[in-house]
Design an enzyme around this catalytic site. Structure first.
Site, PDB file in Angstrom:
ATOM      1  N   CYS A  64      -4.206   6.311  16.199  1.00 36.77           N
ATOM      2  CA  CYS A  64      -2.976   6.157  15.416  1.00 36.77           C
ATOM      3  C   CYS A  64      -1.764   5.999  16.337  1.00 36.77           C
ATOM      4  O   CYS A  64      -1.352   6.963  16.994  1.00 36.77           O
ATOM      5  CB  CYS A  64      -2.819   7.376  14.502  1.00 36.77           C
ATOM      6  N   CYS A  67       1.187   8.255  15.579  1.00 38.57           N
ATOM      7  CA  CYS A  67       0.883   9.631  16.012  1.00 38.57           C
ATOM      8  C   CYS A  67       1.193   9.804  17.489  1.00 38.57           C
ATOM      9  O   CYS A  67       1.776  10.818  17.894  1.00 38.57           O
ATOM     10  CB  CYS A  67      -0.591   9.954  15.765  1.00 38.57           C
TER      11      CYS A  67
END
Length: 140
Positions: A64, A67
């Site tokens: 991600c 993230c």
């Protein structure tokens, strides 16, 4: 601002119950606790219910990009807000936990006190997360 969270094909494979992978030198000095075992997470979470300390759970995944954008922010917050506990959980490793907390987008930050969700932030929203940490960290 957030990545869609879906069940990857390998999600049904059993995961090891003990031990995190070897940490990089940067991760060893981190104040963010990472859990890779369901048993260890459950034990920690149950114990945290006895404390009034605010816990910020960072639900993320290695794939991600948003993230990874928030990783240095969480490291910075963990150094600044020493009265708050910061936890990192990988949704691919602990998918059931992510489901229990209603995680649908990544990153998701869940603020918990005494085992109860008090707030939530999804996406790359540094200022919003900081405001919510400051709001809840001193609440009793």
């Amino acid at each position: 601002m957030g990545a869609e969270f879906s069940v990857p094909q390998h999600a049904n494979k059993s995961l090891p119950v003990d031990g995190p992978p070897a940490a990089s030198p940067a991760m060893r000095t981190s104040k963010v606790l990472a859990f890779h075992s369901l048993a260890r997470w459950k034990a920690h979470f149950e114990a945290s219910k006895a404390s009034s300390k605010l816990m910020v759970i960072d639900f993320s995944a290695s794939w991600c990009v948003p993230c990874r954008t928030m990783e240095p922010v969480i490291e910075e917050f963990s150094a600044e807000y020493t009265d708050v506990e910061f936890i990192k959980l990988d949704v691919d490793e602990l998918m059931g936990v992510a489901g229990q907390f209603g995680v649908q987008l990544l990153p998701t930050f869940v603020l918990v006190r005494k085992g109860i969700i008090v707030d939530k932030v999804t996406g790359v929203k540094r200022e919003e997360l900081q405001k919510k940490i400051e709001k809840h960290r001193s609440a009793s």
